[in-house]
Scaffold this motif. Structure first.
Motif, mmCIF file in Angstrom:
data_model
loop_
_atom_site.group_PDB
_atom_site.id
_atom_site.type_symbol
_atom_site.label_atom_id
_atom_site.label_comp_id
_atom_site.label_asym_id
_atom_site.label_seq_id
_atom_site.Cartn_x
_atom_site.Cartn_y
_atom_site.Cartn_z
ATOM 1 N N LEU A 6 -6.340 -2.032 -15.431
ATOM 2 C CA LEU A 6 -5.246 -2.258 -14.492
ATOM 3 C C LEU A 6 -3.920 -1.820 -15.094
ATOM 4 O O LEU A 6 -3.670 -2.019 -16.277
ATOM 5 C CB LEU A 6 -5.152 -3.742 -14.128
ATOM 6 N N SER A 7 -3.073 -1.253 -14.257
ATOM 7 C CA SER A 7 -1.730 -0.871 -14.682
ATOM 8 C C SER A 7 -0.888 -2.125 -14.881
ATOM 9 O O SER A 7 -1.296 -3.233 -14.530
ATOM 10 C CB SER A 7 -1.069 0.010 -13.619
ATOM 11 N N ASP A 8 0.305 -1.932 -15.407
ATOM 12 C CA ASP A 8 1.265 -3.024 -15.459
ATOM 13 C C ASP A 8 1.660 -3.396 -14.032
ATOM 14 O O ASP A 8 1.535 -2.594 -13.106
ATOM 15 C CB ASP A 8 2.517 -2.602 -16.232
ATOM 16 N N THR A 9 2.166 -4.612 -13.861
ATOM 17 C CA THR A 9 2.654 -5.060 -12.558
ATOM 18 C C THR A 9 3.991 -4.389 -12.279
ATOM 19 O O THR A 9 4.868 -4.364 -13.136
ATOM 20 C CB THR A 9 2.807 -6.590 -12.548
ATOM 21 N N LYS A 10 4.113 -3.833 -11.078
ATOM 22 C CA LYS A 10 5.326 -3.111 -10.685
ATOM 23 C C LYS A 10 5.835 -3.653 -9.355
ATOM 24 O O LYS A 10 5.042 -4.120 -8.534
ATOM 25 C CB LYS A 10 5.019 -1.621 -10.519
ATOM 26 N N PRO A 11 7.144 -3.552 -9.105
ATOM 27 C CA PRO A 11 7.672 -3.944 -7.793
ATOM 28 C C PRO A 11 7.080 -3.051 -6.701
ATOM 29 O O PRO A 11 6.865 -1.857 -6.913
ATOM 30 C CB PRO A 11 9.180 -3.712 -7.914
ATOM 31 N N ALA A 12 6.811 -3.644 -5.551
ATOM 32 C CA ALA A 12 6.242 -2.889 -4.436
ATOM 33 C C ALA A 12 7.193 -1.785 -3.988
ATOM 34 O O ALA A 12 8.412 -1.948 -4.005
ATOM 35 C CB ALA A 12 5.930 -3.823 -3.282
ATOM 36 N N THR A 13 6.617 -0.670 -3.601
ATOM 37 C CA THR A 13 7.359 0.492 -3.117
ATOM 38 C C THR A 13 7.124 0.623 -1.609
ATOM 39 O O THR A 13 6.218 -0.017 -1.064
ATOM 40 C CB THR A 13 6.852 1.771 -3.809
ATOM 41 N N PRO A 14 7.898 1.466 -0.927
ATOM 42 C CA PRO A 14 7.623 1.705 0.504
ATOM 43 C C PRO A 14 6.193 2.207 0.745
ATOM 44 O O PRO A 14 5.574 1.869 1.753
ATOM 45 C CB PRO A 14 8.659 2.760 0.893
ATOM 46 N N GLU A 15 5.644 2.992 -0.189
ATOM 47 C CA GLU A 15 4.273 3.488 -0.044
ATOM 48 C C GLU A 15 3.268 2.347 -0.105
ATOM 49 O O GLU A 15 2.286 2.334 0.635
ATOM 50 C CB GLU A 15 3.962 4.528 -1.129
ATOM 51 N N VAL A 16 3.500 1.377 -0.990
ATOM 52 C CA VAL A 16 2.610 0.215 -1.092
ATOM 53 C C VAL A 16 2.727 -0.638 0.171
ATOM 54 O O VAL A 16 1.724 -1.120 0.700
ATOM 55 C CB VAL A 16 2.910 -0.604 -2.370
ATOM 56 N N GLN A 17 3.936 -0.806 0.685
ATOM 57 C CA GLN A 17 4.113 -1.547 1.929
ATOM 58 C C GLN A 17 3.368 -0.861 3.072
ATOM 59 O O GLN A 17 2.766 -1.521 3.921
ATOM 60 C CB GLN A 17 5.600 -1.699 2.280
ATOM 61 N N GLN A 18 3.361 0.462 3.083
ATOM 62 C CA GLN A 18 2.629 1.193 4.114
ATOM 63 C C GLN A 18 1.129 0.911 4.020
ATOM 64 O O GLN A 18 0.459 0.726 5.036
ATOM 65 C CB GLN A 18 2.903 2.691 3.993
ATOM 66 N N LEU A 19 0.577 0.860 2.795
ATOM 67 C CA LEU A 19 -0.832 0.505 2.614
ATOM 68 C C LEU A 19 -1.099 -0.889 3.168
ATOM 69 O O LEU A 19 -2.091 -1.117 3.872
ATOM 70 C CB LEU A 19 -1.212 0.523 1.128
ATOM 71 N N VAL A 20 -0.219 -1.832 2.850
ATOM 72 C CA VAL A 20 -0.359 -3.215 3.310
ATOM 73 C C VAL A 20 -0.334 -3.256 4.843
ATOM 74 O O VAL A 20 -1.154 -3.945 5.465
ATOM 75 C CB VAL A 20 0.757 -4.097 2.687
ATOM 76 N N ASN A 21 0.576 -2.513 5.439
ATOM 77 C CA ASN A 21 0.653 -2.471 6.902
ATOM 78 C C ASN A 21 -0.643 -1.946 7.512
ATOM 79 O O ASN A 21 -1.086 -2.424 8.560
ATOM 80 C CB ASN A 21 1.825 -1.600 7.360
ATOM 81 N N GLN A 22 -1.258 -0.964 6.851
ATOM 82 C CA GLN A 22 -2.480 -0.362 7.370
ATOM 83 C C GLN A 22 -3.692 -1.287 7.293
ATOM 84 O O GLN A 22 -4.627 -1.126 8.073
ATOM 85 C CB GLN A 22 -2.778 0.949 6.639
ATOM 86 N N VAL A 23 -3.698 -2.247 6.372
ATOM 87 C CA VAL A 23 -4.844 -3.157 6.252
ATOM 88 C C VAL A 23 -4.545 -4.556 6.815
ATOM 89 O O VAL A 23 -5.395 -5.434 6.748
ATOM 90 C CB VAL A 23 -5.371 -3.265 4.795
ATOM 91 N N LYS A 24 -3.364 -4.747 7.390
ATOM 92 C CA LYS A 24 -2.980 -6.069 7.906
ATOM 93 C C LYS A 24 -3.984 -6.586 8.928
ATOM 94 O O LYS A 24 -4.414 -7.740 8.848
ATOM 95 C CB LYS A 24 -1.579 -6.021 8.516
ATOM 96 N N SER A 25 -4.392 -5.762 9.878
ATOM 97 C CA SER A 25 -5.323 -6.228 10.908
ATOM 98 C C SER A 25 -6.685 -6.579 10.306
ATOM 99 O O SER A 25 -7.332 -7.535 10.739
ATOM 100 C CB SER A 25 -5.470 -5.206 12.027
ATOM 101 N N GLN A 26 -7.122 -5.823 9.284
ATOM 102 C CA GLN A 26 -8.381 -6.150 8.605
ATOM 103 C C GLN A 26 -8.275 -7.531 7.948
ATOM 104 O O GLN A 26 -9.184 -8.345 8.040
ATOM 105 C CB GLN A 26 -8.709 -5.107 7.537
ATOM 106 N N PHE A 27 -7.126 -7.781 7.284
ATOM 107 C CA PHE A 27 -6.921 -9.070 6.630
ATOM 108 C C PHE A 27 -6.895 -10.199 7.654
ATOM 109 O O PHE A 27 -7.576 -11.208 7.489
ATOM 110 C CB PHE A 27 -5.624 -9.076 5.822
ATOM 111 N N GLU A 28 -6.105 -10.037 8.715
ATOM 112 C CA GLU A 28 -5.972 -11.100 9.714
ATOM 113 C C GLU A 28 -7.320 -11.444 10.337
ATOM 114 O O GLU A 28 -7.623 -12.611 10.562
ATOM 115 C CB GLU A 28 -4.971 -10.690 10.798
ATOM 116 N N SER A 29 -8.127 -10.443 10.584
ATOM 117 C CA SER A 29 -9.449 -10.667 11.165
ATOM 118 C C SER A 29 -10.366 -11.408 10.194
ATOM 119 O O SER A 29 -11.000 -12.402 10.559
ATOM 120 C CB SER A 29 -10.056 -9.318 11.555
ATOM 121 N N ARG A 30 -10.417 -10.962 8.958
ATOM 122 C CA ARG A 30 -11.321 -11.560 7.973
ATOM 123 C C ARG A 30 -10.862 -12.934 7.510
ATOM 124 O O ARG A 30 -11.679 -13.803 7.206
ATOM 125 C CB ARG A 30 -11.505 -10.620 6.784
#
Length: 98
Positions: A6-30
């Protein structure tokens, strides 16, 4: 960082937020949750056949979840998928492999 580690912990970037947005519905469902707030805070990565993201996400004022999101290699032509998650986390819980 060692290969596969694992890499070091880094502050979230706009790209990481975009990934989170894309899996939000999967998370909410599960997780059987509806999240008004779904904000990436910090993340770590692991290089595999693509990239595994471990992301701390704020879902309410005091509640956090940890997401494990797989982003395949670009040649796969596939979006990110939610591999696993942990609920009941707080702001100070470290992101670790799960």
């Amino acid at each position: 960082m060692m290969p596969g580690g694992l890499s070091d912990t880094k502050p979230a970037t706009p790209e990481v937020q975009q990934l989170v947005n894309q899996v939000k519905s999967q998370f909410e469902s599960r997780a059987n949750m509806n999240c008004v707030t779904f904000t990436a805070i910090v993340y770590r990565t692991q290089v595999v056949a693509g990239t595994m993201y471990y992301i701390k996400v704020q879902v309410s004022e005091a509640e956090y979840v940890h997401l494990k999101v797989f982003q395949p290699l670009p040649c796969e032509n596939q979006g990110p998928s939610l591999e696993n998650f942990q609920t009941g986390k707080n702001r100070d819980d470290p992101l670790t492999y799960f």
